[in-house]
Scaffold this motif. Structure first.
Motif: not given
Length: 354
Positions: A229-235
């Motif tokens: 649930g960190l929601g980093a949207e790493s892409e």
């Protein structure tokens, strides 16, 4: 009808023996009702990690558990996206109404950045997002100077060989795993003192953007709310994370090459635990073996012995009873550099017979 939101994916990366599988097992055993699918990227011919994870309680029957653990045997997700990873993701996307999260455990030899970039592809991007890239760090190994990239280790090593850090790809791989991280776990902190932990934290932090958090763990035991649930949207920002493997020093496209590493599997007969461990320790000392992982058969013991070694340090425990009809043999994977499989098998067999 409710529109399905993007399925979050957590990528767990880390160097050989850092404790990735242990972390995933803890997450699955403490999933708090989350429906989680797992993709395991093996380096080698034995599905050791997949076998371990299928034993975890993930809120389903044993048969369903097997259907939620996907093993990719090539050992390099970034090299097999088209052949293996993409079809598995397509299947999971089709089932995302019955899933809450996907966990991907990369091989200790895999580069995380190309894998994250695969989530930019329209068919995956429209249905999934990388919730975070978690890099697991073996704190005692870093303190011991295993990774030559750190300033203190580099200075000490260069006094003996000024080219050593260029000859080995291990330090660059470690830096690249940190460069892609959204969260770093300093694992096995119970094995070092407070002063050593502070040194490790300082050295790792030098390689990280200020926004990347660093947390500490023993045996990968952290609340699942810290990990998911960190929601980093790493892409969306991975392209800005520069790594050694993006380009050569002359600016040309880099070749992705795993030739520096060998993965050797060995099958051995039953042997007393002390004899087996002595034989493995001797092989590690005599050859450039980085990692040992697998299951062993011990005479008169109804359970199989799980063996995991990083360098000369070994952990072991009995993990489950031998199944009815299951062959009582030891199966191990040895990962290292310049390994001769026939020679290693011969030496181990000789040691067990002596």
């Amino acid at each position: 009808m409710k529109t399905l939101s993007k399925l979050p994916v957590t990528i767990v990366t880390g160097f050989l023996g850092s404790g990735k599988t242990t972390l995933l097992r803890h997450m699955l055993d403490n999933a708090e009702g989350r429906r989680i699918a797992v993709i395991v990227n093996e380096f080698g011919e034995l599905g050791i990690d997949g076998d371990l994870l299928k034993q975890c309680s993930i809120g389903c029957t044993e048969e369903e558990a097997v259907g939620r653990v996907f093993e990719l045997a090539n050992g390099c997700l970034c090299c097999t996206v088209q052949e293996e990873f993409f079809p598995v993701m397509r299947e999971l996307v089709q089932r995302r109404g019955t899933l809450d999260h996907i966990l991907i455990e990369t091989s200790g030899l895999a580069l995380p950045k190309p894998l994250v970039q695969a989530f930019q592809w329209p068919e995956i991007r429209n249905a999934c997002t990388v919730d975070a890239v978690i890099t697991v760090v073996d704190a005692p190994a870093v303190l011991a100077g295993t990774f030559a990239a750190f300033p203190d280790a580099v200075d000490a090593q260069r006094k003996q060989d000024p080219n050593l850090d260029h000859e080995s790809p291990l330090h660059e791989l470690f830096e690249d795993q940190l460069a892609s991280a959204d969260l770093v776990i300093l694992n096995k902190v119970d094995l070092i003192d407070a002063a050593g932990l502070e040194r490790v934290r300082a050295e790792v932090s030098e390689e990280l953007p200020a926004a990347v958090k660093v947390v500490e763990a023993s045996a990968g035991q952290l609340p699942i709310a810290v990990l998911l649930g960190l929601g980093a949207e790493s892409e969306a920002h991975i392209d800005s994370r520069l790594t050694h493997h993006d380009t050569h020093h002359d600016g040309e496209e880099a070749d992705h090459d795993h030739d520096a590493f060998d993965s050797i599997w060995v099958e051995l007969p039953e042997a007393p635990e002390a004899v087996l461990m002595a034989a493995l320790g001797d092989v590690v000392q005599r050859h450039d073996v980085l990692r040992v992982k697998g299951f062993a058969a011990i005479p008169a013991k109804p359970m199989r012995l799980l063996v995991q070694g990083v360098g000369s340090r070994f952990d072991r425990h009995f993990d489950r009873p031998w199944a009815a009809g299951e062959a009582r043999v030891s199966r191990l994977v040895l990962i290292g550099q310049n390994l001769d499989g026939d020679l290693l098998r011969a030496q181990l067999n000789t040691a067990l017979q002596g």
